[in-house]
Design an enzyme around this catalytic site. Structure first.
Site, PDB file in Angstrom:
ATOM      1  CG  HIS A   7      38.697 -17.693 -32.567  1.00  0.00           C
ATOM      2  ND1 HIS A   7      39.057 -16.411 -32.626  1.00  0.00           N
ATOM      3  CD2 HIS A   7      38.565 -17.367 -30.787  1.00  0.00           C
ATOM      4  CE1 HIS A   7      39.944 -15.536 -32.179  1.00  0.00           C
ATOM      5  NE2 HIS A   7      39.499 -16.123 -30.727  1.00  0.00           N
ATOM      6  CD  GLU A  56      41.920 -19.343 -29.349  1.00  0.00           C
ATOM      7  OE1 GLU A  56      42.353 -18.846 -27.602  1.00  0.00           O
ATOM      8  OE2 GLU A  56      41.490 -18.332 -29.223  1.00  0.00           O
ATOM      9  CG  HIS A  76      24.107 -21.095 -24.285  1.00  0.00           C
ATOM     10  ND1 HIS A  76      23.303 -20.213 -24.271  1.00  0.00           N
ATOM     11  CD2 HIS A  76      23.937 -21.443 -25.966  1.00  0.00           C
ATOM     12  CE1 HIS A  76      22.918 -19.924 -25.652  1.00  0.00           C
ATOM     13  NE2 HIS A  76      23.118 -20.583 -26.009  1.00  0.00           N
ATOM     14  CD  GLU A 119      20.187 -22.951 -27.517  1.00  0.00           C
ATOM     15  OE1 GLU A 119      19.082 -22.861 -27.357  1.00  0.00           O
ATOM     16  OE2 GLU A 119      20.720 -22.183 -27.795  1.00  0.00           O
TER      17      GLU A 119
END
Length: 142
Positions: A7, A56, A76, A119
């Site tokens: 994550h 998360e 990003h 993005e």
């Protein structure tokens, strides 16, 4: 040596605003952990069917004044979308600023309530340029 992506963690100041933003993108809460002794919450959110690729959201209950106002050191998050114009319109209709409009029918950038750059990339080939996006200026930075 095996390696598996788990994550990406981002710290958030206003948990409800952040959850609402990621829900606008189409993510759903998949797991939550609240630590009373540590006074924090971890909320995992992912696109439907991709629960193994979450972000998360880490929220410190007593605030987090050390968060920078510009999270450029992070880079990003990136998500592929089926129709970049539709998602940008949906986000804009819900008060999200489109920092880099999808002028090319392929790529856009927005920011979360915590200034995380997100993005959005058109899945497959770019869409034909279309208004109002084709002539829209960028706002701020991404």
């Amino acid at each position: 040596m095996g390696l598996r992506y788990l994550h990406t963690m981002v710290r958030v100041k206003d948990l409800e605003k952040s959850i609402a933003f990621y829900e606008l993108l189409g993510l759903k809460e998949t797991r939550r952990y609240d630590s009373e002794p540590g006074r924090f919450s971890l909320i995992f959110m992912a696109p439907p069917g991709q629960e193994d690729r979450p972000i998360e959201l880490t929220h410190n209950w007593d605030g987090d004044d050390t968060l920078p106002s510009d999270s450029r050191h992070f880079g990003h998050l990136a998500y592929g979308v089926d129709n970049i114009y539709e998602i940008c319109q949906h986000l804009q209709d819900n008060g999200v600023v489109i920092n880099r409009p999808p002028r090319d029918g392929r790529m856009a950038f927005v920011r979360s309530p915590d200034n995380i750059s997100v993005e959005l990339l058109q899945n497959g080939d770019a869409l034909e340029p279309a208004e109002p996006w084709a002539s829209m200026d960028s706002t701020g930075h991404w």
